[in-house]
Design a protein around this motif. Structure first.
Motif, PDB file in Angstrom:
ATOM      1  N   VAL A  69       0.836  -1.203   0.000  1.00 34.82           N
ATOM      2  CA  VAL A  69       0.000   0.000   0.000  1.00 34.82           C
ATOM      3  C   VAL A  69       0.870   1.251   0.000  1.00 34.82           C
ATOM      4  CG1 VAL A  69      -1.647   1.344   1.365  1.00 34.82           C
ATOM      5  CG2 VAL A  69      -1.987  -1.114   1.084  1.00 34.82           C
ATOM      6  N   ALA A  70       1.958   1.233   0.769  1.00 33.62           N
ATOM      7  CA  ALA A  70       2.875   2.378   0.799  1.00 33.62           C
ATOM      8  C   ALA A  70       3.504   2.621  -0.569  1.00 33.62           C
ATOM      9  CB  ALA A  70       3.963   2.145   1.842  1.00 33.62           C
ATOM     10  N   ALA A  71       3.668   1.552  -1.343  1.00 33.63           N
ATOM     11  CA  ALA A  71       4.250   1.696  -2.680  1.00 33.63           C
ATOM     12  C   ALA A  71       3.344   2.469  -3.626  1.00 33.63           C
ATOM     13  CB  ALA A  71       4.572   0.316  -3.262  1.00 33.63           C
ATOM     14  N   PHE A  72       2.038   2.590  -3.294  1.00 34.47           N
ATOM     15  CA  PHE A  72       1.127   3.413  -4.102  1.00 34.47           C
ATOM     16  C   PHE A  72       1.745   4.780  -4.365  1.00 34.47           C
ATOM     17  CE2 PHE A  72      -3.392   1.626  -3.116  1.00 34.47           C
ATOM     18  CZ  PHE A  72      -2.973   0.373  -3.521  1.00 34.47           C
ATOM     19  N   SER A  73       2.189   5.419  -3.284  1.00 33.06           N
ATOM     20  CA  SER A  73       2.706   6.780  -3.394  1.00 33.06           C
ATOM     21  C   SER A  73       4.221   6.816  -3.487  1.00 33.06           C
ATOM     22  CB  SER A  73       2.246   7.625  -2.201  1.00 33.06           C
ATOM     23  OG  SER A  73       2.619   7.008  -0.984  1.00 33.06           O
ATOM     24  N   LEU A  74       4.904   5.982  -2.694  1.00 29.04           N
ATOM     25  CA  LEU A  74       6.366   6.020  -2.688  1.00 29.04           C
ATOM     26  C   LEU A  74       6.952   5.615  -4.034  1.00 29.04           C
ATOM     27  CD1 LEU A  74       7.193   4.487   0.823  1.00 29.04           C
ATOM     28  CD2 LEU A  74       7.365   6.878   0.118  1.00 29.04           C
ATOM     29  N   GLY A  75       6.305   4.652  -4.704  1.00 26.34           N
ATOM     30  CA  GLY A  75       6.815   4.187  -5.992  1.00 26.34           C
ATOM     31  C   GLY A  75       6.869   5.288  -7.027  1.00 26.34           C
ATOM     32  N   GLU A  76       5.853   6.158  -7.032  1.00 24.41           N
ATOM     33  CA  GLU A  76       5.844   7.268  -7.987  1.00 24.41           C
ATOM     34  C   GLU A  76       6.710   8.426  -7.514  1.00 24.41           C
ATOM     35  OE1 GLU A  76       4.638   7.759 -11.081  1.00 24.41           O
ATOM     36  OE2 GLU A  76       4.282   5.617 -11.000  1.00 24.41           O
ATOM     37  N   MET A  77       6.776   8.636  -6.234  1.00 23.39           N
ATOM     38  CA  MET A  77       7.531   9.766  -5.703  1.00 23.39           C
ATOM     39  C   MET A  77       9.035   9.521  -5.755  1.00 23.39           C
ATOM     40  SD  MET A  77       7.123  11.584  -1.970  1.00 23.39           S
ATOM     41  CE  MET A  77       7.576  10.087  -1.068  1.00 23.39           C
ATOM     42  N   LEU A  78       9.482   8.342  -5.342  1.00 19.87           N
ATOM     43  CA  LEU A  78      10.915   8.050  -5.262  1.00 19.87           C
ATOM     44  C   LEU A  78      11.488   7.447  -6.535  1.00 19.87           C
ATOM     45  CD1 LEU A  78      11.080   6.463  -1.676  1.00 19.87           C
ATOM     46  CD2 LEU A  78      11.561   8.832  -2.333  1.00 19.87           C
ATOM     47  N   GLY A  79      10.666   6.817  -7.326  1.00 19.76           N
ATOM     48  CA  GLY A  79      11.177   6.054  -8.461  1.00 19.76           C
ATOM     49  C   GLY A  79      11.348   4.599  -8.071  1.00 19.76           C
ATOM     50  N   ARG A  80      11.601   3.768  -9.080  1.00 18.57           N
ATOM     51  CA  ARG A  80      11.644   2.319  -8.844  1.00 18.57           C
ATOM     52  C   ARG A  80      12.880   1.915  -8.036  1.00 18.57           C
ATOM     53  NH1 ARG A  80       7.017   3.984 -10.689  1.00 18.57           N
ATOM     54  NH2 ARG A  80       6.537   3.495 -12.864  1.00 18.57           N
ATOM     55  N   LYS A  81      14.038   2.430  -8.381  1.00 19.57           N
ATOM     56  CA  LYS A  81      15.275   2.024  -7.708  1.00 19.57           C
ATOM     57  C   LYS A  81      15.280   2.410  -6.238  1.00 19.57           C
ATOM     58  CE  LYS A  81      19.134   3.076  -9.618  1.00 19.57           C
ATOM     59  NZ  LYS A  81      20.192   3.800 -10.350  1.00 19.57           N
ATOM     60  N   LYS A  82      14.977   3.655  -5.935  1.00 15.32           N
ATOM     61  CA  LYS A  82      15.029   4.125  -4.551  1.00 15.32           C
ATOM     62  C   LYS A  82      13.998   3.420  -3.669  1.00 15.32           C
ATOM     63  CE  LYS A  82      16.943   8.720  -5.557  1.00 15.32           C
ATOM     64  NZ  LYS A  82      16.698  10.183  -5.530  1.00 15.32           N
ATOM     65  N   THR A  83      12.855   3.077  -4.260  1.00 18.78           N
ATOM     66  CA  THR A  83      11.834   2.360  -3.486  1.00 18.78           C
ATOM     67  C   THR A  83      12.342   0.986  -3.074  1.00 18.78           C
ATOM     68  OG1 THR A  83      10.064   3.527  -4.666  1.00 18.78           O
ATOM     69  CG2 THR A  83       9.455   1.517  -3.485  1.00 18.78           C
ATOM     70  N   ILE A  84      13.027   0.291  -3.984  1.00 19.13           N
ATOM     71  CA  ILE A  84      13.568  -1.032  -3.658  1.00 19.13           C
ATOM     72  C   ILE A  84      14.676  -0.929  -2.616  1.00 19.13           C
ATOM     73  CG2 ILE A  84      14.939  -2.944  -4.594  1.00 19.13           C
ATOM     74  CD1 ILE A  84      13.197  -2.839  -7.074  1.00 19.13           C
ATOM     75  N   ILE A  85      15.512   0.098  -2.711  1.00 17.71           N
ATOM     76  CA  ILE A  85      16.556   0.290  -1.702  1.00 17.71           C
ATOM     77  C   ILE A  85      15.934   0.558  -0.335  1.00 17.71           C
ATOM     78  CG2 ILE A  85      18.447   1.807  -0.972  1.00 17.71           C
ATOM     79  CD1 ILE A  85      19.111   2.156  -3.965  1.00 17.71           C
ATOM     80  N   LEU A  86      14.867   1.370  -0.297  1.00 16.60           N
ATOM     81  CA  LEU A  86      14.156   1.626   0.966  1.00 16.60           C
ATOM     82  C   LEU A  86      13.553   0.336   1.508  1.00 16.60           C
ATOM     83  CD1 LEU A  86      12.945   3.517   3.117  1.00 16.60           C
ATOM     84  CD2 LEU A  86      11.022   3.922   1.545  1.00 16.60           C
ATOM     85  N   GLY A  87      12.939  -0.466   0.631  1.00 14.59           N
ATOM     86  CA  GLY A  87      12.343  -1.720   1.058  1.00 14.59           C
ATOM     87  C   GLY A  87      13.382  -2.690   1.608  1.00 14.59           C
TER      88      GLY A  87
END
Length: 536
Positions: A69-87
């Protein structure tokens, strides 16, 4: 130093698409929950604790749900790479909490935190791969990622089986420590990979996106093919920006002015993920040793060994999906596999039913026969339902909703996963053989559902699928030959050829490459199919 260590073309595409998100941590718990020292440490031993044990195991999926659910917004805001690093960072924190736990409260917190990180990753990785991979490789590479997950599943079974002979805290803490191998791989590789060109274009970074498209094609940014691809993505992004809707509008039932079929596409994507879990895979993925002990009456050591052997069979047969996910198409893979899974659960139900009414000798023989159908079930699932439900939401949704659609699909997967894992220990104890009737019926229902409602996405560009839904196809897609064909419809091929020729005539610093590509496409059309071998 050259970007991406100098890799371009096919090697760069494979590196991005084959990036491992192995869910070793997800499945390590399936061997841990039958480890005596773990049960004693957490005070979970005995049938009276079956419900709490199921909750401790399943709570991980709640974390995954909130991560998705958090990826709804974080995925678009951070981009794909940064979201995976955060995860991945979040998963590391959760892993440490689990490894050092001496009671149920800390174990629950650790599993929730680790689940949030895994939810972010599993919602983002398929989108990143689909948006970065060449069209001919898109399905294959998402299936490869799922096979990495199966490899993690298999490894976790063998590791927990091996450590079961050690005894003491090491028998379950060390298997949890080993998940850091995969975490370190992600930290070491993800920062060096290219961002999704579609995400970059949607955020106005067109020059950077065109350079990545060119690198993936092993050509220059003034190639007519790169220009065409960039314009196609820009057009789709602009269309969605002008006609897209907010989540509030969607919840109110609004459909927008541009007819993008957004709600329908979101439901189709999420539906594949719901069906994957309702197929009953996590009845056995999380609890196969428990199922073999409780339903088949095997001893602990043999149950663990068979679960580990089954994971190898699962891994090997899932490789069949790599070359055939494009050849057979998404629809056939899901329908045929669901039919096979239905047959397996039907036989398991019958055999376990008779094992409960026969004498001890006959009961053991009949129950043992059911083991073959557990193995066969994994074969069908590995080929058809392991990869496609993760791939489909990234293909069926439009650019503006691709991250949201994939995140919604992933959240759906994890919440149904939680339900299945939560009810399985109680269901086996209370319903016995009747518990398996549930999964027989679900699998039988999936065949007509896919046949009637799910359009084919194989051998199409992501923009082709946008065009399909802008033409407002019937909900019952089985009547539309273009919607269900495994081969790319001719109208999309002709449209793309026209665009490449137009861009080639306007500007191209590499006209020979453009002509070569057009000649290749024309030859493929004469032979009865359109080749994606050169296309992003």
């Amino acid at each position: 130093m050259a970007p991406y260590f100098g890799l371009t073309g096919g090697w760069l595409t494979f590196w991005v698409g084959g990036e491992p998100i192995a869910r070793y941590d997800t499945y390590a718990e399936c061997g841990v929950v039958v480890t005596q020292d773990y049960l004693d440490t957490m005070n979970l031993d005995g049938p009276e604790h079956a419900s709490l044990l199921g909750t401790v195991t399943a709570i991980y999926d709640i974390g995954c749900f909130f991560g998705a659910v958090a990826a709804f917004s974080l995925g678009e805001m951070l981009g794909r790479k940064k979201t995976i690093i955060l995860g991945t960072t979040t998963m590391s924190i959760g892993a440490v909490l689990q490894i050092t736990a001496y009671g149920v409260p800390q174990m629950i917190v650790g599993r929730i935190v680790a689940g949030i990180g895994n939810g972010l990753n599993t919602a983002t990785a398929p989108v990143w791969q689909a948006e970065t991979s060449k069209a001919a490789w898109r399905g294959k590479l998402v299936v490869v990622e799922m096979i990495c997950n199966i490899a993690g599943f298999s490894l976790s079974n063998w590791v927990t089986y091996g450590f079961s002979f050690v005894g003491g805290p090491v028998s379950w803490r060390m298997p949890l420590v080993l998940q850091f191998i995969f975490i370190f791989i992600l930290f070491a590789t993800v920062p060096w990979l290219p961002e999704s060109p579609r995400w970059l274009i949607a955020h106005g970074r067109i020059d950077q996106a065109e350079q990545i498209i060119a690198d993936l094609e092993a050509t220059t940014i003034d190639d007519a093919w790169v220009i065409t691809e960039s314009k196609e993505i820009q057009w789709a992004a602009d269309f969605e920006r002008e006609n897209g809707m907010s989540w509030m509008d969607l919840l109110k039932g609004k459909t927008g002015q541009g007819n993008t079929c957004t709600i329908r596409r979101l439901l189709l994507g999420a539906g594949t993920q719901a069906m994957q879990q309702l197929a009953g895979i996590n009845v056995t993925s999380y609890y196969l040793p428990t199922v073999l002990i409780e339903s088949v009456k095997l001893d602990n050591s043999l149950a663990r060994l068979l679960a580990a052997c089954n994971s190898v069979s699962y891994l090997l047969f899932s490789l069949i999906g790599i070359p055939n996910v494009e050849r057979w198409g998404r629809r056939k893979m899901m329908m045929y596999a669901a039919a096979g899974q239905c047959f397996c659960y039907l036989m398991i139900t019958i055999l376990i039913r008779y094992s409960e009414i026969l004498d001890e000798v006959g009961s053991k023989k009949v129950a043992s026969a059911s083991i073959a159908f557990f193995f066969l079930y994994y074969i069908f699932f590995g080929i058809g339902w392991q990869g496609v439900p993760w791939l489909y939401p990234t293909e069926i949704n439009s650019l503006a909703y691709r991250t949201k659609g994939a995140a919604l699909g992933t959240a759906t997967n994890w919440i149904f996963n939680f339900m299945v894992v939560e009810i399985t220990p109680i269901g086996i104890q209370s319903l016995q053989w009747r518990f398996y009737i549930i999964w027989t019926i679900f699998n039988a229902a999936f065949v007509p559902i896919v046949y009637l409602f799910y359009p084919e996405t194989a051998d199409r560009t992501l923009e082709d699928i946008d065009r399909l839904f802008r033409d407002d196809p019937s909900i019952f897609v089985f009547r539309d030959k273009d919607a269900i064909s495994e081969k790319r419809p001719l109208k999309y091929v002709e449209h793309y050829e026209t665009q490449v020729r137009r861009n080639s005539s306007i500007i191209s610093g590499n006209p020979e490459a453009a002509q070569k590509r057009l000649a290749s496409m024309a030859k493929a059309n004469e032979e009865g199919g359109w080749s994606h071998a050169e296309k992003v």
